[in-house]
Design an enzyme around this catalytic site. Sequence first.
Site, PDB file in Angstrom:
ATOM      1  N   GLU A 171      26.013 -41.512  78.237  1.00 35.78           N
ATOM      2  CA  GLU A 171      25.324 -42.788  78.397  1.00 35.78           C
ATOM      3  C   GLU A 171      23.828 -42.609  78.569  1.00 35.78           C
ATOM      4  O   GLU A 171      23.383 -41.599  79.074  1.00 35.78           O
ATOM      5  CB  GLU A 171      25.785 -43.480  79.680  1.00 35.78           C
ATOM      6  N   CYS A 207      16.730 -43.734  81.234  1.00 36.77           N
ATOM      7  CA  CYS A 207      17.508 -42.815  82.064  1.00 36.77           C
ATOM      8  C   CYS A 207      18.484 -42.091  81.135  1.00 36.77           C
ATOM      9  O   CYS A 207      19.284 -42.740  80.462  1.00 36.77           O
ATOM     10  CB  CYS A 207      18.245 -43.628  83.128  1.00 36.77           C
ATOM     11  N   CYS A 211      30.175 -34.889  93.511  1.00 34.94           N
ATOM     12  CA  CYS A 211      29.777 -35.777  94.615  1.00 34.94           C
ATOM     13  C   CYS A 211      30.801 -36.916  94.707  1.00 34.94           C
ATOM     14  O   CYS A 211      31.062 -37.586  93.706  1.00 34.94           O
ATOM     15  CB  CYS A 211      28.381 -36.333  94.374  1.00 34.94           C
ATOM     16  N   CYS A 232      30.051 -34.199  84.875  1.00 39.19           N
ATOM     17  CA  CYS A 232      29.259 -33.401  85.812  1.00 39.19           C
ATOM     18  C   CYS A 232      30.205 -32.595  86.691  1.00 39.19           C
ATOM     19  O   CYS A 232      31.269 -33.086  87.082  1.00 39.19           O
ATOM     20  CB  CYS A 232      28.391 -34.319  86.690  1.00 39.19           C
ATOM     21  N   CYS A 244      25.552 -43.923  87.323  1.00 38.66           N
ATOM     22  CA  CYS A 244      25.811 -42.932  86.312  1.00 38.66           C
ATOM     23  C   CYS A 244      27.314 -42.769  86.096  1.00 38.66           C
ATOM     24  O   CYS A 244      28.091 -42.695  87.013  1.00 38.66           O
ATOM     25  CB  CYS A 244      25.147 -41.600  86.641  1.00 38.66           C
ATOM     26  N   CYS A 274      30.301 -40.677  93.377  1.00 36.31           N
ATOM     27  CA  CYS A 274      29.733 -40.880  92.041  1.00 36.31           C
ATOM     28  C   CYS A 274      30.819 -40.904  90.979  1.00 36.31           C
ATOM     29  O   CYS A 274      31.713 -40.059  90.959  1.00 36.31           O
ATOM     30  CB  CYS A 274      28.752 -39.735  91.777  1.00 36.31           C
TER      31      CYS A 274
HETATM   32  S1  SF4 Z   1      25.730 -37.754  91.797  1.00 42.37           S
HETATM   33 FE1  SF4 Z   1      27.240 -37.568  90.134  1.00 42.37          FE
HETATM   34  S2  SF4 Z   1      26.065 -36.965  88.297  1.00 42.37           S
HETATM   35 FE2  SF4 Z   1      24.751 -36.613  90.110  1.00 42.37          FE
HETATM   36  S3  SF4 Z   1      25.157 -34.462  90.653  1.00 42.37           S
HETATM   37 FE3  SF4 Z   1      26.585 -35.673  91.888  1.00 42.37          FE
HETATM   38  S4  SF4 Z   1      28.484 -35.754  90.666  1.00 42.37           S
HETATM   39 FE4  SF4 Z   1      26.809 -35.085  89.296  1.00 42.37          FE
END
Ligand code: SF4
Length: 369
Positions: free
Chosen positions: A108, A121, A132, A128, A362, A135
């Site tokens: 995206e 962005c 986290c 990823c 994201c 997210c």
């Molecule tokens: S917030 Fe999401 S995209 Fe950013 S580093 Fe953590 S898991 Fe990865």
Amino acid sequence: MSVPVPLVFNAPRRGMPPTHLADLDEEGRREAVKELGLPAFRADQLARQYYARLEADAEKMTDLPAAVREKVGSALFPTLLTPVKHVACDDGTTRKTLWKANDGTLLESVLMRYPDRATLCISSQAGCGMACPFCATGQAGLTRNLSTAEIVDQVRAAAAAMRDGEVAGGEGRLSNVVFMGMGEPLANYKRVVAAVRRITSPAPEGLGLSQRSVTVSTVGLAPAIRKLADEGLSVTLAVSLHTPDDELRDTLVPVNNRWTVAEVLDAAKYYADQTGRRVSIEYALIRDINDQGWRADLLGKKLHKALGSRVHVNLIPLNPTPGSKWDASPKDVEREFVRRVIAQGVSCTVRDTRGQEIAAACGQLAAEN
Ligand code: SF4
């Protein structure tokens, strides 16, 4: 350094898309053109088409002889990203695009137009691996790194969309790029740095944005921050800290188990020392998790000690993922948090959150698909 180009059959590199002009530096472009049996001046001509005219379709490059367009197209301009959908909000001034790479991978980018600038962005990885828990992208894990050209092409497409007046407000110019979409940019270091160089070099070497208008974010890969500091670039570094204490950060940002808050802030200080740039600290404010007054005090103290006035805190009201237990903090808690950080001598503002209703945190759009 030049990159070998598989010209005759531009087969996908293992786990990566086929080579594209935007993967190559100047020397690589010259070699590629030579291998195609074309005169050397075509190398600059192709770069001008891509970086200055923002043209990625060889068939439309009318200054190329018609007879060679197909050959050039398949060797140097494979279609890397196809838009699956555009979703607009904020009266059409925010446009999120879901892209499909040629192996089916989804990623995206989000274009946000403001009165004085237009910011894109972009994603640096599909998915990823940083996990986290708050997210959307982190939930699905890492699919793969994006190639340099896949990163650059998100920017080229947005620059073309702005030029052609596709975003509400008429024709305009893309001015800023932030690496805050899917992925941890510094985990795809070489390709991200190469992409930054292509995005910021003047045409026909690149897209000509100023380095100061490019922001590279990281969750805190300390050695990579130091390496970036030594690249001779003056991009803005944004560190996603999210909490000033290791105990909570070990859970919120699991990579903290590897590099602690102190190590991350030390690396950020090195970045500020080497580049003279102020570092941004990103802090997603999450209700009852990291929004307590004492954490605001501790954040301000630690930042002031490490970076003095060369730091700015961006508070980001959490954009909750559907079905998630995490939520944004109430406005009065947010205001108090800002006040307490500023009281420690550190500048702090709340980021304008665009695109809430189009799932612009994201990974949310890709997650829905
Ligand atoms: S917030 Fe999401 S995209 Fe950013 S580093 Fe953590 S898991 Fe990865």
